[in-house]
Scaffold this active site. Structure first.
Site, PDB file in Angstrom:
ATOM      1  N   THR A   1      36.510  48.585  38.450  1.00 31.02           N
ATOM      2  CA  THR A   1      35.374  49.300  37.882  1.00 31.02           C
ATOM      3  C   THR A   1      34.176  49.331  38.818  1.00 31.02           C
ATOM      4  O   THR A   1      33.462  50.338  38.883  1.00 31.02           O
ATOM      5  CB  THR A   1      34.968  48.674  36.539  1.00 31.02           C
TER       6      THR A   1
ATOM      7  N   LYS B   1      51.170  41.342  38.849  1.00 31.89           N
ATOM      8  CA  LYS B   1      49.953  40.712  38.352  1.00 31.89           C
ATOM      9  C   LYS B   1      50.059  40.618  36.834  1.00 31.89           C
ATOM     10  O   LYS B   1      50.133  41.629  36.135  1.00 31.89           O
ATOM     11  CB  LYS B   1      48.709  41.514  38.737  1.00 31.89           C
TER      12      LYS B   1
END
Length: 260
Positions: free
Chosen positions: A213, A103
């Protein structure tokens, strides 16, 4: 979910469309439990921040990820130049025995964590030339998203909102425009704050959602991981079912003919 409705990235198929990160948890035990609760089959690891074997005497994140069931997705979090991102991917390939799926994210500044698109494009070109399979974090610009796809990125990952903000999907219109022309998976990356945000992304037609998160900083991360799993699944099913047409006026649910 039907067997044929699978997420396909770089010729590998996945039944889960939820991708999760491994940062910000209180310890590796919570990380492991959240991964299991999420049902995710692709888990991202920040090579510059997490031990994946480069520190031999310290506990490794690889000890909590079952690599037989889960694809490890090394990412370039914390990189602010193409050169740093390229070096990080090369390190990941060395540490992970030739692993080529990465990524890519090249950040513009520490305040917004928005992608630096010129540097991202520069890094993507080089990595693709070096036979990496690049999943790329980018802004929600349909033109740049198509450019990244055309150069050979295996997945386009537009942000929903700034990384770690929890603000949800800020520009669903642009996400739809990206989806209309994309021939590779489009995965919303960043900005998800709660389960409804994940559902919205999936209802738009996105192929998946990546988050960290939203789970790790929930009051109960393991419970939130399970909620995100359900949200992604329900959002995908709603997209496949096709929502009703929106109307400006009311429409009775039961027939009016024959009423007294």
């Amino acid at each position: 979910m039907k067997d044929e409705d699978l997420l396909s990235i770089s010729n590998k198929k996945y039944s889960s469309r939820l991708l999760i990160g491994t940062g910000k948890y209180k310890d590796f035990k919570e990380t492991r439990e959240a991964i299991e609760s999420s049902g995710s089959q692709i888990v991202t690891v920040a090579i510059r921040r997490v031990n994946v074997g480069q520190k031999k005497k310290e506990e490794s994140i690889l000890e909590v990820i079952d690599s037989k069931k889960i694809t490890i997705l090394p990412n370039t979090a914390g990189c602010y130049s193409a050169e740093d991102a390229i070096r990080t991917c090369q390190l990941a390939r060395e540490l992970l025995n030739g692993h080529d799926l990465v990524k890519l994210e090249v950040l513009g500044d520490k305040k917004t964590l928005y992608p630096n698109m010129p540097e991202t494009i520069k890094a993507a070109k080089k990595l693709i030339q070096d036979d990496f399979k690049v999943m790329v974090y980018c802004n929600d610009d349909p033109i740049q998203a198509k450019e990244l796809e055309d150069m050979g990125c295996v997945s386009i990952m537009p942000l929903g909102a700034p990384i770690g903000s929890g603000l949800g999907i800020h520009n669903p219109h642009n996400i739809k425009l990206i989806l209309e022309s994309a021939q590779v998976p489009v995965i919303v990356d960043a900005g998800v704050g709660t389960a409804s945000d994940a559902s919205i992304a999936m209802e738009l037609g996105c192929d998946g959602v990546l988050m960290n998160t939203a789970i790790a900083k929930a009051k109960k991360p393991v419970l939130m991981a399970g909620a995100m799993k359900k949200a992604v699944e329900s959002g995908r099913e709603a997209f496949l079912a096709g929502r009703m047409e929106k109307r400006p006026y009311a429409s009775a649910s039961s027939p009016l003919e024959g009423t007294i």
